[in-house]
Structure formats: structure tokens, C-alpha cells
Design a protein around this motif. Structure first.
Motif, PDB file in Angstrom:
ATOM      1  N   LYS A 177       0.431   7.391   3.938  1.00  0.00           N
ATOM      2  CA  LYS A 177      -0.343   6.789   2.851  1.00  0.00           C
ATOM      3  C   LYS A 177      -0.518   5.298   3.098  1.00  0.00           C
ATOM      4  O   LYS A 177       0.400   4.609   3.519  1.00  0.00           O
ATOM      5  N   LEU A 178      -1.728   4.778   2.799  1.00  0.00           N
ATOM      6  CA  LEU A 178      -2.035   3.364   3.021  1.00  0.00           C
ATOM      7  C   LEU A 178      -2.435   2.630   1.751  1.00  0.00           C
ATOM      8  O   LEU A 178      -2.274   1.409   1.661  1.00  0.00           O
ATOM      9  N   ARG A 179      -2.961   3.347   0.760  1.00  0.00           N
ATOM     10  CA  ARG A 179      -3.517   2.694  -0.430  1.00  0.00           C
ATOM     11  C   ARG A 179      -2.734   3.062  -1.685  1.00  0.00           C
ATOM     12  O   ARG A 179      -2.216   4.175  -1.809  1.00  0.00           O
ATOM     13  N   ASP A 180      -2.681   2.155  -2.614  1.00  0.00           N
ATOM     14  CA  ASP A 180      -1.956   2.362  -3.862  1.00  0.00           C
ATOM     15  C   ASP A 180      -2.590   3.447  -4.731  1.00  0.00           C
ATOM     16  O   ASP A 180      -1.908   4.103  -5.517  1.00  0.00           O
ATOM     17  N   ASP A 181      -3.920   3.622  -4.603  1.00  0.00           N
ATOM     18  CA  ASP A 181      -4.587   4.624  -5.437  1.00  0.00           C
ATOM     19  C   ASP A 181      -4.480   6.031  -4.857  1.00  0.00           C
ATOM     20  O   ASP A 181      -5.041   6.983  -5.401  1.00  0.00           O
ATOM     21  N   ASP A 182      -3.776   6.160  -3.727  1.00  0.00           N
ATOM     22  CA  ASP A 182      -3.507   7.481  -3.160  1.00  0.00           C
ATOM     23  C   ASP A 182      -2.296   8.056  -3.892  1.00  0.00           C
ATOM     24  O   ASP A 182      -1.183   7.556  -3.778  1.00  0.00           O
TER      25      ASP A 182
END
Length: 630
Positions: free
Chosen positions: A222-227
Motif C-alpha cells: 500500500k502507498l496511499r492513505d485512501d487505500d
């Protein structure tokens, strides 16, 4: 439906891919003498190598579980492929274009399931790699850079990026001819409201390869907070991906693991990358699961369980890492290798350590420090108050059974002495006796009755029964069986030494039905005289069933038990087998003569007496003149 693969192409594939090169992709091979190689069998669990490969003959055989065959048989068995799938896979590696006799070119969608799923992963790997250069993947490149990995490092490990859209990869693979069913089955796509969508979206991608080097799954970070998904998302269980049976980085590490007899087990993909880039090229990691029995089997085959082999576990210093170490210790006795644990200062993992202190710190970390058993015992002991007799007794109650599990009696005694020191118990012998008592009780509870007794190690004197043909089990303590076996091995491995005499031998000259069946195969294949290049293939193809075929393979691979394999040795085997056959016939004729008696038919009596005289003279000639009388 696709046509049958052309026979000449099958032979070309078999000849083009050396069996030792293929087998070496899955296990370590060492010299076994006589031009053969040996290793730990990948088809059953064993402690000492009984699996042999004959590069000159293109055959393998396990004297433990009786699996055997050629290169194609090995790949079919180990990767669970059909015959055509195996030929197609090896043909692709050898760069051979196959012809199909009844259907022309074989379209991609008609190829075997495993082949298709592996191809889909291969295409997906390159797709993700290409996407890592896109503007959207800047966040992924930054993630790698912050952990000390440049573009070359990403390329070396095949790291890529999955676009954040719903179906970028799915549409790309459809365009390459893959069906929706294949995409779902592969785990690369999943069912959406309006059809398949990408399983991995907006993540950094690590391809997971099997021991043979094929990509069979992915690990996605995972790379993004909204994931809203988990930190790491792995490929689900599929026909080609079983997380308990894969080790990340094993394709890159396997040669060095075999070369230096050492493996380093780390916890994550970036830890593997950090270790390899720092020079620790034996590092591997599990893929979203605990290190377990199937992983141990993979490593044991690469380490070959020699006494100097070492496995070093690196775990985080936190509670979860310590729990993982204790779980690994539970399986410790499945290794013949020595096991150690390495925990970095400040609880850093290898990736963090390399970033903070450089490559040498990673190299220093994995130098064996603390034996795994010692770490496990210290984790137990530190939970108790050792200042009190009750605390020491309670710690001993928990720790002693752990030491009692150590199978090597000498090591068990030594560790028991160390345990006494850890607990501060001055009466060392009390602890040693307690451990020995627990070990004895454990053995008694698992006592082996007559039906459970372990079979003896199979070797020259005690082969396994074979289903090659009906009849008594082979007993190589029998001189007749032993000599018949040697003669058949010569006929298969060195036919020029026993022909043309061997081809004149009757099937009934071999007393063991399985050996008689092999003799029949040689005859049906055209005999040993002037054996062509594909002689062994012809003999194996002449076998009436898999049991006989397996025995042919076994005899073609097994070492000939002679210091010098020459005409003299071959002649001795030929004479011994023939002489025993003559002696058996003499006994039969003498029995007939006795049954006829003095009042029997004179003509029949004369014929039997004449046969007895001829046989007796022939037997005497064999004893006096050896092979010259054949």
C-alpha cells in the motif's frame, strides 16, 4: 482441439534440456560417483539423499520412494503438469518451436492451465515494470528511494507498479488473448459488478517466483492513505500459488544457498532486497505467512542437510518478532542444519539497518550469533523470577520439554547443561536427568510397535519391493538376484560390454519376475547388440506398465558395483547368471529322471539322460572357461 505434438519435436526438447540443469532448479545436486549426481528427493521427505540423476542417460531415480524417469517425467511430477504442458514449457526454455500433427499451430488459449497462468503472470510482471516509469508511479519510486533502492535495484528484483484505475491490467491481458476465466483463476483479476477488475490497484508490486524462476504471484505494498486495504496484499491461493510453498527471493538465492550451505530468513520483500544489495545473497522471505514445514523442505533440498549448513533467522525485536522466532524454533528439529537468530540493535530490520548504518552492518547482522534454541529458552526463562526456588522450578518445568525435543542426544545433553546455567541451578545433573527422562517418556508414548517400525535404509542390500511384475519381492541378499540385477544394469548402461551374448539369454534365466520383465523390455526394444543412441528410451517405451518402466529407470541410473566396469566384470556376470540357469535346469532334469525311473519309456529316458549329460558338460565348461564358453 490442438493436435498431438510431433514425436521428433518431443525428442528434440528432451535432448535439448539437460536433466541435471532442470533438477538443479529445485534441489542441490552433488557427485554420487559413476558420473551420477545425488540430492534430497523432492517427492518425499528424507534425511539422507537417495535421489540420483544420471546426466549421461537423461534419467533420474529415487531409491527411497521409487519415483523415476526422464526430464519430462521430472517436470510433470514436480510441477503437476500434463505431458503436453511439460513439453511446451521446456520447449519455450530451449527456444524450440513445436509442431502439432493433427491441428497445426497450437493456439495460446488451448495450452495447459499452468502454462497459461504462468504466461499471464509473466506478461503482468512486465506490465507493472513498465508502469513504474509512469507519472502516477512517482509515489512508488519515492517509496523505494526512501528505503535506499534506486532504479537498478528495482529492475534487478522486477519491482513494478499497478495503476490505480479499475481494470488497466485486465484490459491489457485481454488484449494479449487471455480469457476472463483465466484472469480470475490467476488471481490477477477479481470479480467486479460489471465483470473482472484488477486485484492490485495503486500499489508497489513485487513478483514472487517459484524455485524454477517462474512468476507465480505478487506481493503488493500500500502507498496511499485512501487505500483501505491491508498494508501488504498478496496473490490469493491459486493453482500455481500456494503461499506456504513459496519463498520470496529463492530464485535469486538458491545457487548461493547451495554453494555456501547457508540461508538467511528475513521477514519482508524490502529486507530481501536490502540483504542482497548488501552482499548477503542467500536471503529469502516468506510471503504473508509464518515460516513452516513446506518452507523447510525447500531449504533442506538446497542445503542438502550437511552438518555445516546454517539457517539464520532475522526477526524484529518486538513481541511479534519474538513470537515468530519461537514459532520457527518449533520446527527447528526438522532441519539437520544449525539454526540461529539475529536481531539488529534497536530492533531494526535489515532494510532499516542498511539505510541507517550501511551494507556492512547488514553483513555483520547475519553472522551467526545466538543459536535459536538458546533464544527460545531465554524467552521462556525471563518470564520467571529466578531468585526464588519456586520460580526456578516453574521455569524448568516449561523449558525442559523444549530441550527434550532435541533429537541428537549429545546436543540435548549440552543444551541441558546450558539450561541449568541459565536457571542458576547448581546441580547440573539434576537438569540433565530431568531432560533425559522427558525425552524417554516422549519416545515411549510414541512407541513403535511391529507395524510401525521404520523400514531399513534402502540400498544395495535391501531394495524396496517393486510393482514391476508379479512375484516375490526382490532380495539382494540372494546372490542370484544380486547378479541378475548387475547384469541388467550392464545391459542398460554398458550394452557393448555384454552383447551379443546377452541377447541370447532367455527370459527364464532371470529368476525374479521383475527382472524377467526388464529382460523382456530389452528384447522387445531390439536387443542390446549395436544399441542406438535412443536405446534407453526404446527400452522404457517397451515397458508394459509404469512399474516395469520405473524399474528400467532405476537400473539405468543405479551405480554398477565394481571398481572397474570392463569386459572381465561383464563376463563374470554373464557366466554367473547362465551357470545358475544351467544348474537349475540340471536339477529339473534330475527330478524328471527320478520320476521316470528304470521302468520308464526307453526313448524318453535316453533323451532325458542325454540332456542331463549335455547340461553337465556345458556347466563344467562355463566353470573352466568362463565367458569363453558362452
Amino acid at each position: 482441439m490442438a493436435g498431438r505434438i510431433n514425436d521428433d519435436d518431443v525428442k528434440a526438447v528432451r535432448d535439448a534440456v539437460p536433466i541435471d540443469a532442470v533438477v538443479s532448479e529445485y534441489l542441490q545436486l552433488r557427485n554420487a560417483g559413476g558420473g551420477n549426481l545425488k540430492g534430497l528427493c523432492p517427492f518425499h521427505d528424507e534425511k539422507s539423499p537417495s535421489f540420483q540423476v544420471s546426466p549421461s542417460k537423461g534419467l533420474f531415480h529415487c531409491f527411497g520412494c521409487q519415483e523415476g524417469g526422464d526430464t519430462l517425467a521430472f517436470v510433470m511430477k514436480i510441477d503437476h503438469l500434463s505431458f503436453s504442458e511439460t513439453v511446451e514449457r521446456l520447449a519455450a526454455k530451449a527456444g524450440i518451436t513445436l509442431r502439432y500433427e493433427e491441428g497445426g499451430y497450437n493456439p495460446g488459449h488451448q495450452r495447459g492451465e499452468r502454462i497459461r497462468l504462468v504466461e499471464a503472470h509473466k506478461v503482468a510482471t512486465q506490465f507493472y515494470i513498465d508502469q513504474l516509469d509512469s507519472p502516477e508511479a512517482e509515489i512508488g519510486r519515492k517509496f523505494l528511494a526512501e528505503r535506499g533502492f534506486d532504479q537498478a535495484a528495482a529492475a534487478h528484483f522486477g519491482v513494478g507498479y499497478s495503476p490505480a484505475g479499475w481494470d488497466h491490467l485486465t484490459r491489457f491481458l485481454r488484449g494479449k488473448g487471455f480469457s476472463d476465466k483465466e484472469l480470475i483463476l490467476s488471481g490477477l483479476s477479481q470479480d467486479g459488478r460489471r465483470g473482472p477488475i484488477d486485484r492490485f490497484r495503486g500499489r508497489l508490486m513485487w513478483p514472487i517466483r517459484d524455485v524454477g524462476g517462474d512468476v507465480v504471484g505478487f506481493g503488493a505494498r500500500k502507498l496511499r492513505d485512501d487505500d483501505n486495504g491491508p498494508k501488504y496484499l498478496n496473490t490469493p491461493e491459486t493453482p500455481i500459488y500456494k503461499k506456504s510453498q513459496v519463498l520470496y527471493g529463492v530464485d535469486l538465492a538458491k545457487k548461493d544457498i547451495a554453494k555456501v550451505s547457508r540461508a538467511v530468513v528475513v521477514e519482508g520483500y524490502t529486507d530481501v532486497m536490502a540483504c542482497h544489495l548488501a552482499g548477503v545473497t542467500t536471503a529469502i522471505a516468506t510471503c504473508g505467512t509464518a515460516f513452516g514445514g513446506d518452507h523447510i523442505k525447500i531449504l533442506r533440498r538446497l542445503l542438502m542437510d550437511n552438518g555445516s549448513a546454517r539457517v539464520i533467522f532475522t526477526f524484529d525485536g518486538d513481541a511479534a518478532g519474538q513470537k515468530a522466532a519461537l514459532r520457527a524454533f518449533e520446527d527447528d528439529q526438522k532441519f539437520a542444519a544449525e539454526t540461529y537468530i539475529a536481531i539488529a540493535p534497536d530492533g531494526m530490520d535489515p532494510c532499516e539497518l542498511r539505510l541507517a548504518k550501511g551494507d556492512q552492518a547488514v553483513v555483520d547482522l547475519v553472522q551467526p550469533r545466538t543459536p535459536l534454541f538458546e533464544f527460545a529458552l531465554r524467552q521462556i526463562v525471563k518470564r520467571y523470577d529466578l531468585e526464588t526456588p519456586a520460580g526456578r522450578a516453574a521455569a524448568l518445568d516449561e523449558a525442559a520439554p523444549v530441550v527434550a525435543r532435541i533429537k541428537n542426544i549429545g546436543a540435548q545433553h549440552e543444551v541441558a547443561v546450558q539450561l541449568a546455567g541459565m536457571l542458576g541451578i547448581l546441580d547440573t545433573q539434576f537438569v540433565v536427568k530431568r531432560v533425559a527422562q522427558l525425552a524417554r517418556w516422549a519416545r515411549d508414548r510414541g512407541g513403535k510397535g511391529p507395524a510401525q517400525q521404520q523400514a531399513p535404509q534402502r540400498g544395495y542390500d535391501t531394495p524396496a519391493p517393486t510393482a514391476a511384475a508379479s512375484g516375490p519381492a526382490l532380495n539382494l541378499r540372494s546372490p542370484a538376484h544380486r547378479t541378475e540385477r548387475e547384469l541388467l544394469k550392464l545391459a542398460l548402461q554398458r550394452p557393448e560390454l555384454v552383447s551379443p551374448a546377452f541377447d541370447a539369454y532367455g527370459i527364464d534365466e532371470f529368476t525374479a519376475p521383475p527382472y524377467a520383465a526388464v529382460r523382456q523390455c530389452v528384447q522387445d526394444a531390439g536387443g542390446a547388440t549395436g544399441a542406438p543412441a535412443d536405446y534407453l528410451d526404446a527400452v522404457r517405451e517397451a515397458a508394459p506398465n509404469d512399474g516395469v518402466r520405473a524399474l528400467v529407470t532405476e537400473l539405468a541410473v543405479e551405480t554398477i558395483f565394481a571398481k572397474s566396469v570392463d569386459e572381465a566384470y561383464a563376463g563374470d556376470q554373464l557366466v554367473t547368471v547362465r551357470l545358475r540357469a544351467v544348474d537349475r535346469r540340471i536339477r529339473d532334469v534330475q527330478g524328471t529322471l527320478a520320476r521316470l525311473g528304470a521302468n520308464g519309456d526307453p526313448e524318453q529316458l535316453a533323451a532325458v539322460q542325454n540332456e542331463l549329460w549335455v547340461l553337465t558338460q556345458y556347466g563344467q565348461s562355463l566353470r573352466n572357461n568362463g565367458a569363453g564358453a558362452l
